[in-house]
Enzyme design. Structure first.
Site, PDB file in Angstrom:
ATOM      1  N   TRP A   1     -34.746   8.457  16.797  1.00 63.52           N
ATOM      2  CA  TRP A   1     -35.298   7.269  16.139  1.00 63.52           C
ATOM      3  C   TRP A   1     -36.429   6.764  17.025  1.00 63.52           C
ATOM      4  O   TRP A   1     -36.238   6.594  18.231  1.00 63.52           O
ATOM      5  CB  TRP A   1     -34.192   6.216  15.982  1.00 63.52           C
TER       6      TRP A   1
ATOM      7  N   ASP B   1     -25.255   5.267  19.601  1.00 66.44           N
ATOM      8  CA  ASP B   1     -26.004   4.484  18.629  1.00 66.44           C
ATOM      9  C   ASP B   1     -25.388   4.784  17.265  1.00 66.44           C
ATOM     10  O   ASP B   1     -25.492   5.907  16.761  1.00 66.44           O
ATOM     11  CB  ASP B   1     -27.484   4.903  18.674  1.00 66.44           C
TER      12      ASP B   1
ATOM     13  N   LYS C   1     -27.322  -0.631   7.151  1.00 68.90           N
ATOM     14  CA  LYS C   1     -27.203   0.386   6.098  1.00 68.90           C
ATOM     15  C   LYS C   1     -25.871   0.272   5.365  1.00 68.90           C
ATOM     16  O   LYS C   1     -25.834   0.294   4.139  1.00 68.90           O
ATOM     17  CB  LYS C   1     -27.324   1.789   6.703  1.00 68.90           C
TER      18      LYS C   1
END
Ligand code: PMP
Length: 403
Positions: A133, A215, A251
């Site tokens: 990311w 993460d 999300k």
């Protein structure tokens, strides 16, 4: 003369620039495969019905107020979030060695974790996967790490995990380096290690005295199964690792702009946790003082009420299933068209993103000729696909690859 004269313009952030270009494009068949958010079959953002319901309950609840939360956030939220990650029967929770801290979404959790590890614990070097990311680097350098490095992860030849390269790079990392690991649904590749590969990764991390920072931005959203998506973190905890895990609820609850996150800290003993928490309290106090309540209360309500919890699980399954069906639909069409190459990776990859293997020229061609937008790396968001545009996108990719 302006106070900021002489300052150079910073580079654009690719993902936001792409959305901007897409929005101003007037072509009727345009497709945005670049966004980092869920879209429905109608290409619309989705507010989860369970979220709407809880917000209505909250609006009617006269007992709620707008007082400050504590520095570490809403306890009902952070406890439930940590439990969701580690599992109800987690030994670390039972021993009081694990705790949650409410943060400003996943990015905020990464920043707090980074500051704690670099400034408080004196760690100097951090690694993330190549690719990863795009924000990891900026967040961690701003958090105080002196060095940000990468370990190999993606093998373009096989379009899968480069485990050998990854393990070699981890073995060569200086002791005490922090290693960022994507808990599930690796962004951007969609490629996760298998349970056996995780075991090998864990062995090297232990052997070389590295520190795991997970993460977790897609728990539940990736496969529809909260336990499955927490496998890696739980197996590290079970193996006795100390770790931190940065959780995002953007999300899996569709709460992107509410900034709901949690930092789970797992230590080897209850005693050290209290001091760690007092230092994290000071870090947060000096950064933003305390977090906002609204989104955290929505999540806490859903996680702590059995009926609402079931309703939420139906929602995450809906999202995960739509993504899985778009993967299958794209692969099927590319095979039917006889598009050169092997497209198995489209369905082997997990989560919202797929590394298609398309190169920069092909990505540009798709944008110029077909108004199909994606990141230069060839990463696509499966949610940009719908049953209505699958044929168009597959045909365009076929054309780009055959060119
Ligand atoms: N980590 C990864 C790997 C991500 O993909 C994201 C979201 N794109 C985040 C962290 C953080 O997102 P947020 O701050 O919106 O929770």
């Amino acid at each position: 003369m302006s106070f900021c004269a002489g300052i150079q313009a910073g580079p654009p952030i690719e993902v936001f620039a792409l959305t901007q270009a897409f929005t101003t494009d007037t072509f009727d068949k345009k497709v945005n495969l670049g966004v980092g958010a869920y879209r429905t079959e109608e290409s619309k953002p989705w507010v989860l019905p369970v979220v709407r319901k809880i917000e209505q309950l909250m609006a009617a609840d006269q007992s709620l107020n707008k007082e400050y939360l504590p520095v570490l956030g809403l306890a009902a939220f952070s406890q439930a979030a940590t439990k969701m990650l580690l599992g109800d029967d987690s030994p670390a929770l039972a021993d009081g060695r694990a705790v949650g801290i409410q943060t400003l979404s996943g990015t905020g959790a990464l920043r707090v974790a980074g500051e704690f590890l670099a400034r408080t614990c004196g760690r100097t070097t951090i690694y993330s996967s190549e690719p990863t990311w795009e924000n990891h680097r900026l967040v961690m350098l701003n958090a105080g790490f002196q060095e940000y490095k990468s370990y190999r992860y993606w093998d373009p030849a096989t379009r899968s995990l480069d485990l050998k390269g990854m393990l070699e790079d981890l073995r060569a990392a200086p002791e005490r380096s922090v290693i960022i690991l994507h808990a599930c649904a690796h962004n951007p590749t969609g490629v996760d290690p298998t349970p056996d590969q995780w075991k090998q990764i864990a062995e090297v991390i232990r052997e070389k005295n590295l520190f795991p920072l997970f993460d977790s931005a897609y728990q539940g959203f990736a496969s529809g199964d909260l336990d499955k998506d927490a496998f890696a973190v739980r197996s590290f905890v079970k193996d006795g690792f100390e770790l931190v895990c940065c959780q995002s609820f953007a999300k899996n609850f569709g709460l992107y702009n509410e900034r709901v996150g949690n930092l789970t800290v797992v230590t080897s003993s209850k005693e050290v946790l209290a001091n760690a928490l007092s230092q994290i309290t000071l870090l947060i106090r000096g950064m933003y003082s305390n977090p906002p309540q609204h989104g955290a209360r929505v999540v806490a309500t859903a996680l702590n009420d059995p009926t609402l919890y079931q309703e939420w699980r139906v929602c995450i399954k809906t999202m995960a299933d739509r993504i899985i069906s778009m993967r299958a639909g794209l692969k099927e069409r590319l095979i039917k068209l006889g598009t050169p190459g092997n497209w198995d990776h489209i369905t082997n990859q997990i989560g919202m993103f797929s590394y298609t293997g398309l190169n920069v020229e092909q990505v540009e061609y798709l944008r110029n000729e077909y108004h199909i937008y994606m990141l230069k790396s060839g990463r696509i968001n499966m949610c940009g696909l719908t049953n209505a545009n699958l044929d168009y996108v597959a045909g365009a990719i076929n054309d780009a690859v055959n060119k």
